[in-house]
Design a protein around this motif. Structure first.
Motif, short mmCIF file in Angstrom:
data_model
loop_
_atom_site.label_atom_id
_atom_site.label_comp_id
_atom_site.label_asym_id
_atom_site.label_seq_id
_atom_site.Cartn_x
_atom_site.Cartn_y
_atom_site.Cartn_z
N ILE A 64 0.86 -1.19 0.00
CA ILE A 64 0.00 0.00 0.00
C ILE A 64 0.89 1.24 0.00
CG2 ILE A 64 -1.83 1.24 1.19
CD1 ILE A 64 -2.53 -1.36 2.65
N LEU A 65 0.79 2.07 -1.02
CA LEU A 65 1.61 3.28 -1.14
C LEU A 65 0.80 4.47 -0.64
CD1 LEU A 65 2.93 2.58 -4.77
CD2 LEU A 65 3.88 1.78 -2.60
N GLN A 66 1.14 4.97 0.55
CA GLN A 66 0.33 6.02 1.15
C GLN A 66 1.08 6.76 2.25
OE1 GLN A 66 -2.48 7.30 0.27
NE2 GLN A 66 -3.83 7.77 1.96
N PRO A 67 1.64 7.94 1.96
CA PRO A 67 2.17 8.77 3.05
C PRO A 67 1.03 9.35 3.87
CG PRO A 67 2.30 9.94 0.96
CD PRO A 67 1.83 8.55 0.64
N THR A 68 1.25 9.54 5.16
CA THR A 68 0.19 10.10 6.01
C THR A 68 0.45 11.58 6.26
OG1 THR A 68 1.37 9.23 7.94
CG2 THR A 68 -0.42 7.91 7.07
N SER A 69 0.57 12.30 5.16
CA SER A 69 0.82 13.74 5.21
C SER A 69 -0.52 14.49 5.23
CB SER A 69 1.65 14.16 3.99
OG SER A 69 1.07 13.65 2.80
N ASN A 70 -0.46 15.81 5.17
CA ASN A 70 -1.66 16.65 5.22
C ASN A 70 -2.61 16.35 4.05
OD1 ASN A 70 -3.33 18.86 6.02
ND2 ASN A 70 -2.34 20.16 4.52
N PRO A 71 -3.90 16.08 4.32
CA PRO A 71 -4.56 15.99 5.63
C PRO A 71 -4.25 14.65 6.31
CG PRO A 71 -6.15 15.62 3.88
CD PRO A 71 -4.85 15.93 3.21
N ALA A 72 -3.54 14.70 7.42
CA ALA A 72 -3.00 13.49 8.04
C ALA A 72 -4.09 12.50 8.43
CB ALA A 72 -2.17 13.89 9.27
N ASN A 73 -5.17 12.99 9.01
CA ASN A 73 -6.22 12.08 9.47
C ASN A 73 -6.89 11.35 8.32
OD1 ASN A 73 -5.67 12.98 12.06
ND2 ASN A 73 -7.27 14.54 12.02
N ASP A 74 -7.20 12.07 7.24
CA ASP A 74 -7.83 11.45 6.08
C ASP A 74 -6.91 10.40 5.45
OD1 ASP A 74 -9.93 13.10 6.51
OD2 ASP A 74 -9.69 14.31 4.72
N MET A 77 -6.60 7.30 7.64
CA MET A 77 -7.79 6.45 7.55
C MET A 77 -7.85 5.70 6.22
SD MET A 77 -9.52 6.21 10.25
CE MET A 77 -10.89 5.33 9.49
N GLU A 78 -7.44 6.36 5.13
CA GLU A 78 -7.37 5.66 3.85
C GLU A 78 -6.45 4.45 3.95
OE1 GLU A 78 -6.36 7.87 0.40
OE2 GLU A 78 -8.08 9.23 0.53
N LEU A 79 -5.30 4.63 4.57
CA LEU A 79 -4.33 3.54 4.73
C LEU A 79 -4.94 2.39 5.52
CD1 LEU A 79 -1.47 2.31 4.67
CD2 LEU A 79 -0.92 3.71 6.67
N LEU A 80 -5.58 2.71 6.64
CA LEU A 80 -6.15 1.68 7.50
C LEU A 80 -7.27 0.92 6.79
CD1 LEU A 80 -6.35 3.68 10.86
CD2 LEU A 80 -4.58 2.06 10.17
N ILE A 81 -8.12 1.66 6.08
CA ILE A 81 -9.25 1.02 5.40
C ILE A 81 -8.77 0.17 4.22
CG2 ILE A 81 -11.37 1.47 4.11
CD1 ILE A 81 -11.76 3.95 5.92
N MET A 82 -7.75 0.64 3.50
CA MET A 82 -7.20 -0.18 2.42
C MET A 82 -6.60 -1.47 2.97
SD MET A 82 -5.44 2.30 -0.43
CE MET A 82 -4.52 3.33 0.72
N ALA A 83 -5.91 -1.38 4.10
CA ALA A 83 -5.33 -2.57 4.72
C ALA A 83 -6.42 -3.55 5.12
CB ALA A 83 -4.49 -2.18 5.93
N ASP A 84 -7.51 -3.04 5.69
CA ASP A 84 -8.61 -3.91 6.10
C ASP A 84 -9.26 -4.57 4.88
OD1 ASP A 84 -10.48 -4.69 8.43
OD2 ASP A 84 -11.88 -3.93 6.93
N TYR A 100 6.21 9.29 4.15
CA TYR A 100 6.23 10.24 5.27
C TYR A 100 5.28 9.73 6.33
CZ TYR A 100 5.21 14.37 8.09
OH TYR A 100 5.02 15.22 9.15
N PHE A 101 5.83 9.45 7.51
CA PHE A 101 5.03 8.90 8.61
C PHE A 101 4.52 10.04 9.47
CE2 PHE A 101 4.50 7.00 12.85
CZ PHE A 101 3.74 5.89 12.54
N GLY A 102 3.22 10.36 9.30
CA GLY A 102 2.62 11.44 10.08
C GLY A 102 2.53 11.08 11.56
N TYR A 103 2.38 12.08 12.39
CA TYR A 103 2.33 11.95 13.85
C TYR A 103 3.67 11.51 14.44
CZ TYR A 103 -2.74 12.60 13.89
OH TYR A 103 -4.00 13.12 13.76
N ALA A 104 4.74 11.51 13.62
CA ALA A 104 6.04 11.07 14.13
C ALA A 104 6.63 12.04 15.15
CB ALA A 104 7.02 10.90 12.96
#
Length: 336
Positions: A64-74, A77-84, A100-104
């Motif tokens: 899954i290719l997905q940095p958790t940059s701005n908007p970090a929350n959106d 969540m995309e990353l988590l839902i794709m994984a599920d 880019y790992f957001g909340y780091a």
């Protein structure tokens, strides 16, 4: 279970250009087409995120290719839902590629009654079904220990070293690497060793968050081409102030090499008007139009190193070999 034959890539909406670039580089390395899995990642009217994968992924090795940059929350969540979605579709292995790992920056409790959000995010990623994480230049190395799954942390310093050796090939003896604070000395020293350059430090003291009281240069920068190295540039206030202080102390030029160009708020305007000759960032975060148009901001590609790292993980070979300039040089030949 079917034999895993090829790695498969799926991308969220956070940085589609980088995802496509990684797929193109993997196609080049493999000698055959590697595309992104056909899927839709969209939002309902109430902004709920919905994911549907159109291809069969049963027994496949998914990335899954997905940095958790701005908007970090959106983007998180995309990353988590794709994984599920992939886990429920019986994917054999799920690797989250998070450039880019957001909340780091929330990696420890700095005051009473504050969270350690990096650990919370690590737990969420693991629980969603991710079995491995591939990222670049974590803000703090201990974040790897927040995960109960393997974490491969790539470094931008070999890419920076190659670029510096190309850009300053006629004046490498005048180059000095600068750490913008005491906490970043290890990162700056690593780059300095790679290009055989001296090291200096800008020590800053804050009266309160967002305001810098004073800066002191530790080391002689007179007549030097100073290169400030750091992992994140957010509002660029510290960076631009450090550049001014270095010029006041006799530096002839100031450049900056920053892995993750968050560049929020007034950052682009500050960089454009600053004494810095150039700011070099990677494409771990998708560049906004102002960033792409800024005359003194340059973007280095990370697709070659991520594509090779994904193939190494898939093949079961060493990822740490990509930390070496000798290995990375041929991968970036003709690009920098």
């Amino acid at each position: 279970m079917p034999t895993v034959i090829e790695p498969k890539l799926i991308a969220g909406n956070a940085n589609k250009p980088l995802a496509n670039a990684i797929a193109r580089r993997m196609s080049l390395y493999r000698g055959g087409a590697v595309g992104l899995v056909d899927a839709r990642v969209e939002r309902f009217n109430d902004q709920e995120i919905f994911v549907e994968v159109y291809e069969n992924v049963r027994g496949e090795d998914m990335y899954i290719l997905q940095p958790t940059s701005n908007p970090a929350n959106d983007n998180l969540m995309e990353l988590l839902i794709m994984a599920d979605a992939l886990r429920r579709s019986s994917a054999a292995r799920i690797t989250a590629v998070i450039p880019y790992f957001g909340y780091a920056r929330q990696d420890r409790r700095t005051k009473a009654r504050t969270p350690i959000t990096s650990k919370l995010v690590a737990n969420m990623i693991h629980e969603a079904g991710v079995e491995r994480v591939l990222t670049m230049d974590l803000h703090a190395a201990q974040i790897q220990g927040f995960f109960d799954i393997p974490v491969d942390n790539l470094y931008a310093s070999p890419i920076f070293a190659l670029d510096i050796q190309h850009q300053f090939k006629d004046s490498l003896q005048d180059v000095m690497v600068i750490s913008p604070d005491v906490g970043g000395v290890a990162r700056a020293r690593e780059l300095a060793k790679r290009i055989n350059a001296p090291l200096a430090i800008v020590d800053k003291r804050r009266e309160k968050p967002g305001e810098i009281a004073e800066m002191t240069v530790i080391g002689d920068v007179t007549g030097k081409k100073c290169i400030i190295v750091d992992d994140i540039c957010d509002t660029a206030g510290t960076l631009c102030k450090a550049a001014e202080v270095l010029m006041d102390h006799g530096a002839t030029e100031v450049h900056a090499y920053i892995t993750h160009g968050v560049l929020s708020g007034p950052a682009v305007e500050r960089v454009t008007k600053s004494v810095m000759k150039s700011l070099v960032i990677t494409d771990s975060i998708a560049a906004t139009d102002p960033v792409a148009a800024a005359p003194n901001i340059r973007i280095l590609p990370t697709a070659p190193i991520f594509a090779q790292a994904i193939l190494n993980i898939w093949n079961g070979t060493s990822v740490s070999s990509l930390f070496e300039t000798d290995v990375l040089g041929p991968i970036y030949e003709g690009i920098l």
